[in-house]
Design a protein around this motif. Structure first.
Motif, PDB file in Angstrom:
ATOM      1  N   MET A 284      66.931  18.588   5.188  1.00 20.73           N
ATOM      2  CA  MET A 284      66.943  17.508   4.195  1.00 20.73           C
ATOM      3  C   MET A 284      65.731  17.563   3.266  1.00 20.73           C
ATOM      4  SD  MET A 284      68.184  14.440   6.751  1.00 20.73           S
ATOM      5  CE  MET A 284      67.870  13.158   5.527  1.00 20.73           C
ATOM      6  N   LYS A 285      64.602  18.037   3.759  1.00 17.62           N
ATOM      7  CA  LYS A 285      63.362  18.003   2.985  1.00 17.62           C
ATOM      8  C   LYS A 285      63.144  19.244   2.119  1.00 17.62           C
ATOM      9  CE  LYS A 285      60.573  14.753   5.666  1.00 17.62           C
ATOM     10  NZ  LYS A 285      60.231  13.929   4.479  1.00 17.62           N
ATOM     11  N   ILE A 286      63.866  20.309   2.391  1.00 22.71           N
ATOM     12  CA  ILE A 286      63.697  21.552   1.632  1.00 22.71           C
ATOM     13  C   ILE A 286      64.772  21.632   0.548  1.00 22.71           C
ATOM     14  CG2 ILE A 286      63.769  24.071   1.764  1.00 22.71           C
ATOM     15  CD1 ILE A 286      62.755  23.796   4.663  1.00 22.71           C
ATOM     16  N   ASP A 287      64.370  21.853  -0.684  1.00 23.18           N
ATOM     17  CA  ASP A 287      65.331  21.979  -1.790  1.00 23.18           C
ATOM     18  C   ASP A 287      66.307  23.116  -1.507  1.00 23.18           C
ATOM     19  OD1 ASP A 287      64.099  19.936  -3.175  1.00 23.18           O
ATOM     20  OD2 ASP A 287      62.838  21.270  -4.377  1.00 23.18           O
ATOM     21  N   GLY A 288      67.577  22.775  -1.550  1.00 20.95           N
ATOM     22  CA  GLY A 288      68.593  23.784  -1.266  1.00 20.95           C
ATOM     23  C   GLY A 288      68.983  23.844   0.192  1.00 20.95           C
ATOM     24  N   GLY A 289      68.294  23.063   1.039  1.00 23.92           N
ATOM     25  CA  GLY A 289      68.633  22.991   2.453  1.00 23.92           C
ATOM     26  C   GLY A 289      68.474  24.321   3.179  1.00 23.92           C
ATOM     27  N   TRP A 290      69.286  24.501   4.193  1.00 26.18           N
ATOM     28  CA  TRP A 290      69.136  25.693   5.024  1.00 26.18           C
ATOM     29  C   TRP A 290      69.599  26.964   4.324  1.00 26.18           C
ATOM     30  CZ3 TRP A 290      66.428  26.804   9.198  1.00 26.18           C
ATOM     31  CH2 TRP A 290      65.858  25.721   9.903  1.00 26.18           C
ATOM     32  N   SER A 291      70.414  26.824   3.292  1.00 25.05           N
ATOM     33  CA  SER A 291      70.768  28.012   2.506  1.00 25.05           C
ATOM     34  C   SER A 291      69.524  28.589   1.851  1.00 25.05           C
ATOM     35  CB  SER A 291      71.802  27.651   1.436  1.00 25.05           C
ATOM     36  OG  SER A 291      73.008  27.235   2.020  1.00 25.05           O
ATOM     37  N   SER A 292      68.677  27.679   1.355  1.00 26.05           N
ATOM     38  CA  SER A 292      67.421  28.103   0.747  1.00 26.05           C
ATOM     39  C   SER A 292      66.484  28.706   1.786  1.00 26.05           C
ATOM     40  CB  SER A 292      66.744  26.916   0.057  1.00 26.05           C
ATOM     41  OG  SER A 292      65.474  27.272  -0.439  1.00 26.05           O
ATOM     42  N   VAL A 293      66.475  28.108   2.979  1.00 31.29           N
ATOM     43  CA  VAL A 293      65.618  28.615   4.059  1.00 31.29           C
ATOM     44  C   VAL A 293      65.990  30.051   4.414  1.00 31.29           C
ATOM     45  CG1 VAL A 293      65.015  28.384   6.494  1.00 31.29           C
ATOM     46  CG2 VAL A 293      65.142  26.346   5.057  1.00 31.29           C
TER      47      VAL A 293
ATOM     48  N   PHE B 111      68.376  31.232  26.051  1.00 35.03           N
ATOM     49  CA  PHE B 111      68.541  32.113  24.888  1.00 35.03           C
ATOM     50  C   PHE B 111      68.834  31.289  23.633  1.00 35.03           C
ATOM     51  CE2 PHE B 111      70.984  34.646  21.909  1.00 35.03           C
ATOM     52  CZ  PHE B 111      70.248  35.811  21.835  1.00 35.03           C
ATOM     53  N   PHE B 112      69.798  30.388  23.732  1.00 35.66           N
ATOM     54  CA  PHE B 112      70.145  29.579  22.560  1.00 35.66           C
ATOM     55  C   PHE B 112      69.044  28.577  22.227  1.00 35.66           C
ATOM     56  CE2 PHE B 112      74.364  31.146  23.747  1.00 35.66           C
ATOM     57  CZ  PHE B 112      74.787  31.616  22.502  1.00 35.66           C
ATOM     58  N   GLN B 113      68.262  28.194  23.210  1.00 35.85           N
ATOM     59  CA  GLN B 113      67.118  27.334  22.960  1.00 35.85           C
ATOM     60  C   GLN B 113      66.085  28.073  22.104  1.00 35.85           C
ATOM     61  OE1 GLN B 113      64.980  24.610  26.023  1.00 35.85           O
ATOM     62  NE2 GLN B 113      63.981  26.579  26.125  1.00 35.85           N
ATOM     63  N   PHE B 114      65.862  29.344  22.411  1.00 32.62           N
ATOM     64  CA  PHE B 114      64.946  30.143  21.596  1.00 32.62           C
ATOM     65  C   PHE B 114      65.468  30.279  20.161  1.00 32.62           C
ATOM     66  CE2 PHE B 114      63.200  32.184  25.621  1.00 32.62           C
ATOM     67  CZ  PHE B 114      61.975  31.572  25.485  1.00 32.62           C
ATOM     68  N   VAL B 115      66.784  30.434  20.014  1.00 28.33           N
ATOM     69  CA  VAL B 115      67.376  30.486  18.677  1.00 28.33           C
ATOM     70  C   VAL B 115      67.025  29.211  17.913  1.00 28.33           C
ATOM     71  CG1 VAL B 115      69.532  30.512  17.355  1.00 28.33           C
ATOM     72  CG2 VAL B 115      69.275  32.009  19.354  1.00 28.33           C
ATOM     73  N   LEU B 116      67.180  28.054  18.558  1.00 30.83           N
ATOM     74  CA  LEU B 116      66.893  26.766  17.933  1.00 30.83           C
ATOM     75  C   LEU B 116      65.455  26.692  17.447  1.00 30.83           C
ATOM     76  CD1 LEU B 116      67.549  23.757  17.308  1.00 30.83           C
ATOM     77  CD2 LEU B 116      66.900  23.250  19.683  1.00 30.83           C
ATOM     78  N   PHE B 117      64.498  27.042  18.301  1.00 28.69           N
ATOM     79  CA  PHE B 117      63.096  26.870  17.941  1.00 28.69           C
ATOM     80  C   PHE B 117      62.596  27.956  16.989  1.00 28.69           C
ATOM     81  CE2 PHE B 117      63.415  24.123  21.624  1.00 28.69           C
ATOM     82  CZ  PHE B 117      62.757  22.993  21.155  1.00 28.69           C
ATOM     83  N   LEU B 118      63.214  29.126  16.999  1.00 28.32           N
ATOM     84  CA  LEU B 118      62.886  30.134  15.996  1.00 28.32           C
ATOM     85  C   LEU B 118      63.410  29.706  14.620  1.00 28.32           C
ATOM     86  CD1 LEU B 118      63.569  33.412  18.020  1.00 28.32           C
ATOM     87  CD2 LEU B 118      61.345  32.641  17.160  1.00 28.32           C
ATOM     88  N   MET B 119      64.580  29.041  14.604  1.00 33.70           N
ATOM     89  CA  MET B 119      65.102  28.501  13.345  1.00 33.70           C
ATOM     90  C   MET B 119      64.145  27.464  12.765  1.00 33.70           C
ATOM     91  SD  MET B 119      67.901  30.018  12.511  1.00 33.70           S
ATOM     92  CE  MET B 119      67.203  31.500  13.234  1.00 33.70           C
ATOM     93  N   ILE B 120      63.582  26.656  13.635  1.00 33.94           N
ATOM     94  CA  ILE B 120      62.595  25.675  13.175  1.00 33.94           C
ATOM     95  C   ILE B 120      61.421  26.387  12.520  1.00 33.94           C
ATOM     96  CG2 ILE B 120      60.896  23.961  13.952  1.00 33.94           C
ATOM     97  CD1 ILE B 120      62.907  23.095  16.084  1.00 33.94           C
ATOM     98  N   GLY B 121      60.994  27.509  13.102  1.00 31.56           N
ATOM     99  CA  GLY B 121      59.897  28.290  12.526  1.00 31.56           C
ATOM    100  C   GLY B 121      60.223  28.785  11.124  1.00 31.56           C
ATOM    101  N   LEU B 122      61.478  29.230  10.923  1.00 35.65           N
ATOM    102  CA  LEU B 122      61.891  29.673   9.584  1.00 35.65           C
ATOM    103  C   LEU B 122      61.861  28.511   8.600  1.00 35.65           C
ATOM    104  CD1 LEU B 122      64.942  31.999  10.402  1.00 35.65           C
ATOM    105  CD2 LEU B 122      62.546  32.639  10.066  1.00 35.65           C
ATOM    106  N   GLY B 123      62.338  27.339   9.072  1.00 37.88           N
ATOM    107  CA  GLY B 123      62.308  26.160   8.208  1.00 37.88           C
ATOM    108  C   GLY B 123      60.896  25.749   7.846  1.00 37.88           C
ATOM    109  N   LEU B 124      59.994  25.844   8.790  1.00 38.75           N
ATOM    110  CA  LEU B 124      58.597  25.494   8.532  1.00 38.75           C
ATOM    111  C   LEU B 124      57.965  26.456   7.530  1.00 38.75           C
ATOM    112  CD1 LEU B 124      57.460  24.682  12.194  1.00 38.75           C
ATOM    113  CD2 LEU B 124      57.812  23.042  10.342  1.00 38.75           C
ATOM    114  N   TYR B 125      58.365  27.726   7.588  1.00 40.69           N
ATOM    115  CA  TYR B 125      57.836  28.722   6.647  1.00 40.69           C
ATOM    116  C   TYR B 125      58.224  28.343   5.212  1.00 40.69           C
ATOM    117  CZ  TYR B 125      56.988  33.253   4.432  1.00 40.69           C
ATOM    118  OH  TYR B 125      56.541  34.254   3.605  1.00 40.69           O
ATOM    119  N   SER B 126      59.475  27.911   5.043  1.00 33.20           N
ATOM    120  CA  SER B 126      59.923  27.485   3.713  1.00 33.20           C
ATOM    121  C   SER B 126      59.266  26.171   3.307  1.00 33.20           C
ATOM    122  CB  SER B 126      61.448  27.329   3.705  1.00 33.20           C
ATOM    123  OG  SER B 126      62.089  28.567   3.912  1.00 33.20           O
TER     124      SER B 126
END
Length: 499
Positions: A207-216, A287-302
């Motif tokens: 919600m906070k990143i312009d373009g949402g997760w597509s942008s991320v 495994f899927f938990q790691f996917v979740l928290f790595l996705m958060i890392g990508l979002g934080l980078y953006s």
């Protein structure tokens, strides 16, 4: 208050901490003996054991550090996570059947049935030292966001000590009174809380990143952060396919087959089949938990635009305190606290169980089902809780992500423990002396590798060892232990074969 942190968020945290502690104390009522205290009378459902395993191995290391790995690098850690699943499958069909043959209370009792009491004590002492070091790091990690919150209200030199003591004491209270039953069921609650917090973070970032997760994903792809396969075959990179599948598998075999903290949860269910479902299921969930928290890392980078932070472990807590909506800040901080309170309480109980059943009872010959043993068990839990708090207060971070520090500590000794188990399974000729020699040599070799950077100026031949990445530690330690034990077994007549 800091950033968006308000009285409402503080209330959420206080209610959560108070409620969790009270629940743990309540669940500990009507305990009869030390077996009830340490394995809950073998009455824990498999699915709650599975969730408890996930919560125990997660702690703040996943919640705080894993997003930092993606922020600074890419998704390569998933290769290690895939190895974790493979390792658990091996444990489910090799070590777990051995544990259930004798309805054991600790993992290291298996050493006694195969080799002898000295091997049991030696392996237990290795576990006690390793778990104490690793868990003190976990407590330190969780204190980071709490320190950010109270930083303006407490003198700077007291911020981390106050944070560590607050979390440590609350975890100690319900682990002391509630035993493993309280630990497991509060794990279930706390795992739900931090997963909800992680999902909320993903939604808010979108919600906070312009373009949402597509942008991320677009910006992450441009920065090369979506890569998750590294076919490099050297030993100096931690997140490669070979290091992940082999090294991760051996690390998982050791942590879930030779570490009392996890094995204790598997021994708390009613039968072998349930234990196998719990351990394999936990690997898939993690495994899927790691996917979740790595996705958060990508979002934080953006979100932060590749901003530089003093520590990778401060990235996610900074986002939580500065950008999350009112109320959700409290939820996410509670989630971080939940993650480590879960693993910390489990560590206290497992350290106590190993101390009592592997060292105290064999020496004293006391009745494990007596009221006295139950009292001693609780006092031992209290003592370990204090020790872990002292060690957490002494820890100093050096800029390395805390998750890597903790995994490196565990990998240091896991090889000797796992190697001892496999030696007993592979060789019928090996006796207790061979196991002790193998584990000792394994520890010496791993000490040289782990501390090679410090030793290289004095012992230049260790320089190549200083480049070995941490996922290889358990595999190397296990191989050295087994090989040494097999060679030692050839030095005595076959007639000395143990049972």
């Amino acid at each position: 208050m800091i950033g968006n942190f308000t009285i409402l968020d503080l209330a959420v945290i206080l209610i959560y901490l108070g409620g969790t502690t009270a629940l743990g104390v309540y669940l500990g009522r009507n305990q009869k003996d030390s077996r009830d205290y340490f394995v809950a009378g073998n009455k824990i459902p498999w699915w709650s054991s599975m969730v408890s395993i996930v919560g125990t191995e997660t702690s703040a290391l996943t919640f705080i550090s894993i997003p930092g790995l993606a922020y600074l690098g890419n998704l390569g850690f998933l290769q290690v996570a895939a190895g974790y699943v493979l390792g658990r499958i091996v444990v489910a069909y090799t070590l777990l059947p051995k544990y259930y043959e004798g309805r054991l209370v600790t993992a290291y009792a298996l050493y006694e049935t195969r080799f002898g009491i000295r091997a049991r004590r030696f392996s237990s002492i290795i576990f006690l030292a390793t778990r104490a070091l690793a868990d003190s790091v976990r407590v330190f990690a969780t204190a980071i966001p709490l320190a950010l919150i109270i930083g303006s209200a407490v003198p700077e030199h007291l911020v981390m000590p106050v944070s560590i003591l607050t979390l440590g004491v609350l975890s100690l209270i319900y682990s002391y009174y509630g035993g493993v039953r309280a630990v497991i069921w509060t794990d279930v609650l706390q795992t739900g809380v931090y997963l909800l917090g992680g999902i909320a973070a993903v939604i808010i970032l979108g919600m906070k990143i312009d373009g949402g997760w597509s942008s991320v994903f677009a910006s992450s792809a441009a920065a090369g952060k979506l890569g998750f396969l590294d076919l490099y075959t050297g030993f100096d990179r931690p997140h490669t396919l070979l290091a992940g599948l082999l090294g991760g598998a051996f690390l998982s075999m050791a942590s879930h087959g030779a570490d009392q903290t996890i094995v204790q949860r598997l021994l708390a269910v009613s039968n072998l089949r349930d234990a196998q479902k719990a351990i394999i299921g936990s690997g898939i969930v993690v495994f899927f938990q790691f996917v979740l928290f790595l996705m958060i890392g990508l979002g934080l980078y953006s979100f932060f635009g590749a901003e530089t932070f003093s520590s990778p472990d401060a990235i996610f807590p900074t986002f939580i305190l500065s950008a999350m909506p009112i109320g959700l800040v409290g939820l996410l901080i509670a989630a971080i606290l939940a993650a480590t309170m879960s693993s910390h309480a489990g560590a206290i109980n497992s350290l106590a169980s190993s101390t009592i059943h592997d060292i105290y009872l064999p020496l004293t010959k006391n009745d494990p089902n007596s009221t006295r043993t139950l009292k001693v068990s609780k006092v031992t839990s209290l003592a370990w809780g204090v020790v872990l708090l002292i060690m957490a207060l002494m820890f100093k971070q050096n800029g390395t992500p805390i998750v890597i520090v903790a995994l490196s500590i565990a990998s240091f000794t896991y090889g000797s423990l796992l190697g001892g188990f496999f030696l007993g399974i592979i060789s019928k000729r090996a006796i207790e002396r061979d196991a002790l020699i193998g584990m000792t040599v394994g520890l010496i070799v791993m000490s040289a590798i782990v501390f090679s950077k410090l030793l290289t100026p004095y012992l230049p031949f260790l320089e190549p060892a200083s480049r070995i990445a941490w996922p290889w530690y358990v595999l190397i330690g296990t191989s050295v232990t087994v090989a040494t034990g097999l060679l030692a077994s050839l030095t005595h007549p076959a007639s000395h074969v143990s049972k």
